[in-house]
Scaffold this motif. Structure first.
Motif, short mmCIF file in Angstrom:
data_model
loop_
_atom_site.label_atom_id
_atom_site.label_comp_id
_atom_site.label_asym_id
_atom_site.label_seq_id
_atom_site.Cartn_x
_atom_site.Cartn_y
_atom_site.Cartn_z
N PHE A 67 0.80 -1.23 0.00
CA PHE A 67 0.00 0.00 0.00
C PHE A 67 0.83 1.28 0.00
O PHE A 67 0.38 2.32 0.49
CB PHE A 67 -0.96 0.00 1.21
CG PHE A 67 -2.14 -0.92 1.01
CD1 PHE A 67 -2.10 -2.22 1.48
CD2 PHE A 67 -3.25 -0.49 0.33
CE1 PHE A 67 -3.17 -3.08 1.27
CE2 PHE A 67 -4.33 -1.34 0.12
CZ PHE A 67 -4.29 -2.64 0.59
N ASP A 103 -7.27 1.38 2.26
CA ASP A 103 -8.73 1.26 2.14
C ASP A 103 -9.30 1.93 3.38
O ASP A 103 -8.58 2.13 4.36
CB ASP A 103 -9.11 -0.24 2.09
CG ASP A 103 -8.64 -0.86 0.76
OD1 ASP A 103 -7.92 -1.86 0.81
OD2 ASP A 103 -9.00 -0.31 -0.29
N ARG A 153 -8.89 1.12 7.03
CA ARG A 153 -8.65 -0.31 7.24
C ARG A 153 -7.49 -0.52 8.21
O ARG A 153 -6.60 0.33 8.31
CB ARG A 153 -8.30 -0.92 5.89
CG ARG A 153 -8.27 -2.44 5.83
CD ARG A 153 -7.98 -2.89 4.40
NE ARG A 153 -8.10 -4.34 4.22
CZ ARG A 153 -7.86 -4.97 3.08
NH1 ARG A 153 -7.47 -4.28 2.01
NH2 ARG A 153 -7.99 -6.27 2.99
N LEU A 178 -8.64 4.90 -0.28
CA LEU A 178 -9.09 4.17 -1.47
C LEU A 178 -10.62 4.02 -1.44
O LEU A 178 -11.17 2.97 -1.16
CB LEU A 178 -8.38 2.82 -1.55
CG LEU A 178 -6.85 2.95 -1.64
CD1 LEU A 178 -6.18 1.59 -1.47
CD2 LEU A 178 -6.44 3.60 -2.95
N HIS A 211 -14.76 2.04 -9.06
CA HIS A 211 -13.65 1.51 -9.84
C HIS A 211 -13.95 1.88 -11.28
O HIS A 211 -14.99 1.45 -11.80
CB HIS A 211 -13.60 0.00 -9.70
CG HIS A 211 -13.53 -0.45 -8.27
ND1 HIS A 211 -14.64 -0.59 -7.46
CD2 HIS A 211 -12.48 -0.76 -7.50
CE1 HIS A 211 -14.28 -0.98 -6.25
NE2 HIS A 211 -12.96 -1.09 -6.24
N TRP A 254 -5.74 -3.32 -7.43
CA TRP A 254 -4.56 -4.12 -7.07
C TRP A 254 -4.46 -5.36 -7.95
O TRP A 254 -5.19 -6.32 -7.80
CB TRP A 254 -4.63 -4.47 -5.58
CG TRP A 254 -3.91 -3.46 -4.73
CD1 TRP A 254 -2.88 -3.70 -3.86
CD2 TRP A 254 -4.14 -2.04 -4.67
NE1 TRP A 254 -2.48 -2.55 -3.24
CE2 TRP A 254 -3.21 -1.50 -3.73
CE3 TRP A 254 -4.99 -1.16 -5.31
CZ2 TRP A 254 -3.14 -0.15 -3.42
CZ3 TRP A 254 -4.93 0.20 -5.01
CH2 TRP A 254 -4.02 0.69 -4.09
N SER A 304 -12.00 -5.81 0.78
CA SER A 304 -11.06 -4.74 1.10
C SER A 304 -11.68 -3.63 1.95
O SER A 304 -10.97 -2.82 2.52
CB SER A 304 -10.51 -4.13 -0.19
OG SER A 304 -11.59 -3.63 -0.95
C1 GLC Z 1 -9.17 -4.61 -4.05
C2 GLC Z 1 -10.37 -3.77 -4.42
C3 GLC Z 1 -10.13 -2.30 -4.30
C4 GLC Z 1 -9.20 -2.06 -3.12
C5 GLC Z 1 -7.86 -2.62 -3.50
C6 GLC Z 1 -6.86 -2.54 -2.35
O1 GLC Z 1 -9.02 -5.67 -4.97
O2 GLC Z 1 -10.97 -4.03 -5.68
O3 GLC Z 1 -11.40 -1.66 -4.11
O4 GLC Z 1 -9.10 -0.68 -2.82
O5 GLC Z 1 -7.92 -3.97 -3.94
O6 GLC Z 1 -7.27 -3.34 -1.30
#
Ligand code: GLC
Length: 741
Positions: A68, A85, A91, A147, A195, A274, A409
């Protein structure tokens, strides 16, 4: 001292003063390089920084160094960019190079309600509060990019991630996403709208190739992204996994270079999902700025510490050095990453944020309270006053299950999560509340389906026993954040409630009809028991304050005001996308065609006259509202006018409440098919018992346009239009006719 000497001495003193103060100061001032000088414009700082970077430093900056984060330029003191996230809260910390939780003990956050709940509030001011609060938490956790928010349109009730998004209508999603983004970015944290684009299902998300018309693209799937760019100035956007018309969306010539960066003038950083980058040349040429999470050995979980293998790492550097790709493609990426940096972690004036505070919990609770939707309420089943019953029986796993974890996520590690059962015990006292689970789904797992470990019969027997003597039964069911429910990476496999809930509800009703049902989900579900259940609440993943918000609504301390952000079809095939067979959903051999085209959600129900179980924009209150006749300030408008629509709303009941007045527009004789009506305005009105208010909203005539794919642009036709004043997509109170010259 003669006058001449005095003047000579004075000049000497001033020149000495200059030599020992001003010059060094300017000399010293000249020492601050432009890119570090806050007094300079960001664009000048970018030019200066870029001119100082080696090609290796540039390459490093445009792809991940960890799960990240991306590297800055240590030699120049340009910091790393840290991302996290997700859309509903910050997160927990993730490991440097794996998806594991890092096990920190200082990262338990506030869980805000899922964005579907935010959409259901129809309250842009609450969205601003949401963005500010979650932005403060991200800032405090030293994250430069949050994110989220997700704005993919709710096309089908099967999509595992609808709970993360803002519903089926592009106008609602546009109005609700802008304040959220602004709120986040006020903290010096970049929002990352996602997305982009047409990621409307989770099944085969890495490989599905979507075909949709230009009209569906521009009228349904892009507006919220366009609003985020042009009205909220979003600082980053995340590309989606899927393809569109044969090209991966994360490096897409039309979607990214043409629409996003040329037409919309997006000046931020375009970041992969990702693992959504697949090709060096396309990533270089088609607008990808930061590559994250690539699985370097193809679509697996990849090797570890393989960041130099990324498509925009060594392979790109080699092509640049051989002159196979122009340096200009690299410099444009680096400019955008530097702009992201100067807007965030190199802005010395950004605030410091705050984390898991009572104020954030208050915001979370108020959003939850305003998003809960009352679908049915026979004989004023709700609210349940505190002294109304002696024995309140609560049934259902969702009354106690943690719902801030799971889902993929957007999972969170929270400082607290008040469950509905907690909230009810707090509200009514534990001597009145009796609980048994009734059904169970087992542990939170979100990459494979797991059977329930519970003995369904024994759970059911206990529940049927308990409801016998109940004065009232409250059933907390719905979906949860497990795989193939409301969860990333997979779609639902049925429209029904899982784990035997439908049968259990029917069994309970045979014993005790005084049952109130609370559905917790991010998607519509089938309702076979609808006619027998006296009261139904559509609730959401409400986050840390779930139990308090739920209890406040059930006890009547808060009057429900949520409205459905998506239609609830009676049966699955009544949904547009689901009525055209596999090619429409989920696709065949990774090819998918959005056959319902622009008729998504209520647009389908209206135009095809398929009556929904509950319509978009629907929600009851504990009071009733009366609508006056809508009027407009003129009868005829030019194309650059603003239409002012007014209507008087009265609260006819004995409880204060709030009503979202909706305005839909129909065109009389469009030269291309248009939906029967489209939402083009709404206003949430708070009214005391008996109070009346006259509200006026502005509808720019340009909002009446449709995307004319014959000419590739938006067109407002001279025609007659109706503006419908409504309480939901099917409850039109009255209409007013206008003409556009
Ligand atoms: C995930 C998700 C995306 C998230 C990213 C990082 O696959 O599709 O929404 O922010 O990867 O976790």
């Amino acid at each position: 001292m003669t006058n001449k000497n005095y003047i000579r001495m004075k000049k000497l003193f001033i020149s000495l003063l200059t030599i020992f103060t001003v010059i060094p100061f300017y000399a010293q001032k000249k020492e601050i390089p432009i890119y570090l000088d806050e007094g300079q414009s960001i664009e000048k700082r970018i030019d200066d920084a870029l001119s100082r970077m080696t090609i290796e430093e540039k390459i490093a900056m445009i792809h991940a160094q960890s799960k990240f984060s991306t590297p800055g330029v240590p030699r120049l003191g340009i910091p790393e960019i840290w991302m996290s996230d997700g859309p509903h809260g910050v997160r927990m910390e993730i490991d440097w190079d794996t998806w594991s939780h890092a096990g920190w003990t200082n990262d338990s956050c506030t869980a805000f309600p899922a964005l579907t709940c935010l959409a259901a509030t129809f309250n842009p001011e609450l969205s601003a509060e949401y963005g500010r609060a979650i932005g403060e938490e991200a800032r405090y956790r030293k994250k430069d990019v949050l994110l989220g928010p997700g704005v993919n349109i709710y096309r089908t009730p099967m999509n595992g991630r609808n709970f993360e998004y803002l519903g089926e209508d592009p106008y609602l999603a546009s109005k609700m996403v802008v304040p959220y983004i602004k709120g986040v970015q006020e903290n010096g944290v970049a929002a990352c709208m996602k997305h982009y684009a047409l990621n409307n299902q989770e099944l085969w998300r890495n490989t599905i190739d979507v075909e949709a018309s230009d009209r569906a693209l521009h009228e349904i799937y892009l507006p919220a992204f366009k609003a985020g760019v042009q009205e909220a100035n979003v600082w980053s956007i995340m590309g989606s996994y899927n393809k569109f018309r044969g090209q991966y969306c994360s490096h897409h010539e039309y979607l990214v270079n043409k629409v996003l960066k040329d037409d919309w003038d997006f000046d931020g950083a375009f970041i992969t999902d990702w693992g959504s980058a697949h090709n060096t040349d396309e990533a270089a040429l088609y607008g990808l700025d930061i590559e994250m999470g690539t699985w370097t050995d193809g679509l697996t979980w990849g090797q570890s510490f393989a960041y130099d293998n990324y498509y925009l790492a060594q392979p790109y550097l080699e092509k640049l050095k051989k002159g196979e790709l122009p340096i200009s493609t690299l410099d444009d990426k680096v400019r955008r990453v530097l702009r992201l940096t100067f807007r965030t972690n190199m802005d010395r004036n950004r605030p410091y944020g705050s984390f898991a505070t009572p104020e954030h919990a208050d915001v979370a609770r108020r959003i939850a309270e305003e998003g809960i939707v009352l679908l049915k309420n026979e004989k004023n089943f709700f609210p349940i006053s505190k002294d109304c019953y002696d024995k309140i029986v609560v049934i259902g796993e969702n009354a106690i299950r943690p719902l801030t974890t799971g889902g993929g996520s957007s999972e969170l590690k929270v400082k607290k999560e008040i469950s509905p059962l907690d909230g009810l015990i707090e509200k009514y006292g534990e001597d009145k509340i009796f609980y048994t689970m009734g059904y169970g789904s087992g542990p939170t797992v979100y990459d494979q389906f797991v059977e329930s470990p519970y003995n369904a019969d024994s759970l059911r027997t206990l529940a049927l026993d308990l409801v016998k003597e109940a004065d009232v039964v409250l059933f907390f069911g719905g979906l949860n954040k497990n795989y193939q429910q409301d969860c990333e990476g997979g779609d639902r496999t049925s429209y029904n409630l899982p784990f035997g809930q439908n049968e259990l509800i029917e069994d309970i009703l045979k014993i005790n009809k005084n049952l109130g049902l609370v559905i917790i989900s991010g998607n519509a579900v089938a309702m076979p028991w609808l006619d027998k259940v006296p009261a139904i609440i559509q609730s959401w993943y409400l986050g840390s304050e779930a139990g308090n918000a739920t209890a406040n609504i059930i006890a009547g301390e808060i009057n429900p005001s949520g409205k459905l952000p998506f239609s609830i079809p009676k049966k699955l095939e009544d949904n547009g996308a689901m009525s055209f067979g596999e090619i429409s959903y989920p696709g065949i051999n990774n090819k998918q065609i959005y056959k319902e085209d622009i008729l998504v959600g209520y647009r389908w129900h209206d135009t095809k006259k398929v009556v929904p179980q509950f319509p978009f924009g629907y929600g009851l209150s504990y009071t009733t509202f009366e609508y006056g006749n809508a009027t407009t300030d003129k009868k005829e408008y030019n194309k650059n006018d603003i239409i002012k629509v007014s209507v008087e709303i009265t609260n006819k009941g004995d409880k204060d409440g709030a009503e979202t007045v909706q305005f839909y527009v129909s065109q009389k004789k469009p030269s291309l098919i248009r939906p029967a009506k489209e939402l083009k305005g709404f206003d949430k009105v708070y009214l005391k018992a008996g109070e009346s208010k006259n509200i006026t909203i502005d509808i720019p005539v340009e909002d009446l346009a449709f995307y004319d794919d014959r000419v590739g642009t938006w067109v407002v036709e001279s025609d007659q239009f109706k503006i419908h004043c409504a309480a939901s997509a099917v409850d039109i109170k009255n209409s007013v006719t206008i003409n556009i010259k």
